[in-house]
Design an enzyme around this catalytic site. Structure first.
Site, PDB file in Angstrom:
ATOM      1  N   ASP A  71      43.648  42.223  47.449  1.00 15.28           N
ATOM      2  CA  ASP A  71      44.246  42.551  46.148  1.00 15.28           C
ATOM      3  C   ASP A  71      43.583  43.778  45.529  1.00 15.28           C
ATOM      4  O   ASP A  71      44.075  44.313  44.538  1.00 15.28           O
ATOM      5  CB  ASP A  71      44.149  41.358  45.182  1.00 15.28           C
ATOM      6  CG  ASP A  71      42.748  40.796  45.089  1.00 15.28           C
ATOM      7  OD1 ASP A  71      42.234  40.325  46.123  1.00 15.28           O
ATOM      8  OD2 ASP A  71      42.150  40.839  44.001  1.00 15.28           O
ATOM      9  N   LYS A  75      43.194  48.273  30.901  1.00 17.14           N
ATOM     10  CA  LYS A  75      42.409  47.202  31.522  1.00 17.14           C
ATOM     11  C   LYS A  75      41.488  46.599  30.466  1.00 17.14           C
ATOM     12  O   LYS A  75      40.686  47.315  29.868  1.00 17.14           O
ATOM     13  CB  LYS A  75      41.582  47.753  32.692  1.00 17.14           C
ATOM     14  CG  LYS A  75      40.780  46.684  33.420  1.00 17.14           C
ATOM     15  CD  LYS A  75      40.228  47.208  34.718  1.00 17.14           C
ATOM     16  CE  LYS A  75      39.347  46.187  35.422  1.00 17.14           C
ATOM     17  NZ  LYS A  75      38.794  46.734  36.657  1.00 17.14           N
TER      18      LYS A  75
HETATM   19  P1  AMP Z   1      38.788  41.650  40.544  1.00 16.18           P
HETATM   20  O1  AMP Z   1      37.905  41.060  41.571  1.00 16.18           O
HETATM   21  O2  AMP Z   1      38.081  42.173  39.319  1.00 16.18           O
HETATM   22  O3  AMP Z   1      39.682  42.707  41.119  1.00 16.18           O
HETATM   23  O4  AMP Z   1      39.711  40.470  39.968  1.00 16.18           O
HETATM   24  C1  AMP Z   1      40.341  39.500  40.755  1.00 16.18           C
HETATM   25  C2  AMP Z   1      41.410  38.797  39.965  1.00 16.18           C
HETATM   26  O5  AMP Z   1      40.865  38.163  38.822  1.00 16.18           O
HETATM   27  C3  AMP Z   1      42.523  39.702  39.444  1.00 16.18           C
HETATM   28  O6  AMP Z   1      43.713  38.977  39.474  1.00 16.18           O
HETATM   29  C4  AMP Z   1      42.093  39.966  38.025  1.00 16.18           C
HETATM   30  O7  AMP Z   1      43.159  40.331  37.196  1.00 16.18           O
HETATM   31  C5  AMP Z   1      41.476  38.646  37.629  1.00 16.18           C
HETATM   32  N1  AMP Z   1      40.462  38.772  36.568  1.00 16.18           N
HETATM   33  C6  AMP Z   1      39.222  39.293  36.677  1.00 16.18           C
HETATM   34  N2  AMP Z   1      38.567  39.225  35.514  1.00 16.18           N
HETATM   35  C7  AMP Z   1      39.411  38.654  34.625  1.00 16.18           C
HETATM   36  C8  AMP Z   1      39.332  38.303  33.245  1.00 16.18           C
HETATM   37  N3  AMP Z   1      38.243  38.523  32.524  1.00 16.18           N
HETATM   38  N4  AMP Z   1      40.420  37.724  32.689  1.00 16.18           N
HETATM   39  C9  AMP Z   1      41.535  37.471  33.385  1.00 16.18           C
HETATM   40  N5  AMP Z   1      41.671  37.774  34.685  1.00 16.18           N
HETATM   41  C10 AMP Z   1      40.632  38.358  35.311  1.00 16.18           C
HETATM   42 MG    MG Z   2      41.180  43.543  41.320  1.00 18.31          MG
END
Ligand code: AMP
Ligand code: MG
Length: 468
Positions: free
Chosen positions: A246, A107
């Site tokens: 998700d 990650k």
């Molecule tokens: P999360 O709320 O952290 O579970 O993220 C929600 C979505 O945003 C998921 O598809 C993650 O992969 C994407 N995401 C979060 N932070 C980043 C980042 N810095 N770069 C690319 N994708 C991100």
């Molecule tokens: Mg996530």
């Protein structure tokens, strides 16, 4: 085993390309090891000596690709704060493959097809939080993904301020999310939905894989596991913060640690994520959201299962939750699981809410008090809690067992914050210390006594953001 002898499997790549995107990790500049977890190394059968090698850092940094590994990002969708987003996916996570039933994932290792406007990176702060917390949850008996190691770097990452990039190597029995099913359902790719369900059955519910009504059995098991997961969270005072579909594991695991928090003082309405203005994901609302998320999953599975049957199963969720929660709370109180005890439990929560009592400290003290004053001094007023104790003591609690279910230590945000602030100036010692108490939270560890006290007033209920 030496790293060079490890061979990974990548079954997921047997799917059609719509399921994933093959992508090479983008290594961080100036990477170095912050902490490695010997427990997970053992599960993966990796030699402990390997963890301190240069090769290991190269591996976690995505520079060394092990035999059999073909790195890829998974595609998924999801409901974020109640609204459907048709394509999310691993925007900053890259899967390396499977070893001994554990699926390895980096990650923070760079851009993928699903990065949207993100940079594919994770910062030091959030990586330390995920690394430590997943291990803490495991030690508390809560189903969760886990972590082998965290590395730091001298690469600058833009957030609200400049921060340093880091990578966590996470492992899980499954990385499939409710949102993975939603993706194929909303795209009306029902054949692929079925392929995914068969894959999940084999991976996480193999006892049902050959049954004719396997999809309904799978759904029921997910309903049950999710209800139990919510019961664990509520019983230990854990607030996840971003329960989007998700971020819901199909295997019933705690997944994607973001702005999570343990309760300091007991507060049913506690919101740990400051962007969650309406408190959709407040502590007390988590079991309801578990239900809502399962109803979204049911919709996504509708091409595969009879909906009347599916709804019937979903309606079992409240009972699954209540039974498990009741059983966990009775264990924390050292009393039998008699239904009658639910009044005693609710009464206690009311007093704790009113008096803002440190949740973890209260139960630990209750596990070992000799004199009622040791308990009552935690409360604003003696009267109500002493009345409660009088009733409670009539149930003849079994104190011996209580210390094994009421941790002396949980990783509160202020403790993590302290470890992070040190790490940001190059001192990683507290990360290892916190890992030690996280992995063994019921023991005394006298040298860490200060972390077993009530959270210092000015450090209570720290709010965090998603920007990690
Ligand atoms: P999360 O709320 O952290 O579970 O993220 C929600 C979505 O945003 C998921 O598809 C993650 O992969 C994407 N995401 C979060 N932070 C980043 C980042 N810095 N770069 C690319 N994708 C991100
Ligand atoms: Mg996530």
């Amino acid at each position: 085993m030496k790293l060079e002898n490890i061979k990974l499997k990548t079954d997921y790549l047997n799917f059609d390309e719509e399921f994933f995107h093959k992508v090479k990790p983008m290594p961080l500049k100036g990477a170095f090891l912050i902490s490695a977890n010997a427990e997970i190394a053992k599960l993966l059968n990796i030699d402990i000596d390997e963890l301190s090698s240069k090769e290991f850092v190269e591996f976690v940094n995505g520079n060394t690709i092990l035999e059999g590994s073909e790195p890829f990002a998974m595609c998924y969708a999801g409901h974020q704060f109640g609204y459907y987003v048709p394509r999310l996916g691993d925007g900053r996570a890259i899967n390396l493959g499977e070893l001994n039933g554990w699926h390895l994932q980096l990650k923070g290792s760079g851009l993928t097809r699903y990065s949207r406007e993100g940079d594919g990176r994770a910062v030091l702060r959030s990586s330390i939080r995920e690394y430590l917390m997943s291990e803490a949850m495991h030690a508390l008996g809560v189903p969760t993904t886990r972590a082998l190691a965290v590395i730091g770097s001298n690469e600058n990452i833009a957030r609200e301020r400049w921060e340093k990039g880091a990578i966590v190597l996470r492992v899980s029995s499954s990385w499939i999310r409710f949102g993975t099913f939603e993706y194929f359902y909303y795209k009306k790719r029902y054949e692929k939905l079925e392929q995914l369900a068969d894959y999940v059955l084999k991976q996480s519910f193999s006892e049902y894989a050959d049954k004719e009504n396997r999809y309904i059995l799978m759904y029921e098991e997910i309903v049950k596991r999710t209800a139990h997961l919510m019961a664990y969270w509520q019983s230990i005072g854990f607030s996840h913060g971003v329960m989007n579909t998700d971020n819901m594991s199909i295997a019933g695991l705690t997944i994607d640690y973001g702005p999570y928090s343990f309760l300091d003082d007991y507060d049913f309405d506690f919101i740990c994520n400051h962007t969650d203005v309406e408190g959709r994901y407040s502590f007390g609302n988590q079991p309801n959201i578990g239900y809502w998320n399962l109803s979204m999953l049911l919709k996504a599975l509708s091409p595969l299962i009879n909906m009347d049957k599916g709804k019937e199963i979903l309606e079992k969720y409240p009972a699954y939750f209540t039974q498990k929660f009741h059983s966990l709370m009775c264990a924390k109180l050292g009393i039998s699981e008699s239904k009658e005890h639910s009044k005693l439990i609710q009464w206690l929560f009311n007093i704790m809410q009113n008096d803002a009592v440190d949740y973890t400290l209260f139960f630990r003290t209750l596990s070992e008090y000799n004199d009622r004053s040791e308990i009552s001094k935690l409360f604003i007023s003696d009267k109500r809690i002493v009345e409660w104790l009088e009733e409670y003591e009539k149930e003849l609690p079994y104190k011996e067992g209580m210390k094994r279910v009421n941790p002396k230590y949980v990783l509160k945000n202020y403790m993590l914050q302290e470890a992070i602030e040190k790490a940001e100036i190059g001192d990683y010692s507290l990360v290892d210390s916190l890992l030690k108490i996280a992995q063994d939270p019921y023991e005394e560890h006298a040298e860490f006594n200060s972390y077993a006290k009530a959270t210092p007033h000015q450090l209570k209920a720290l709010k965090l953001s998603c920007s990690s």
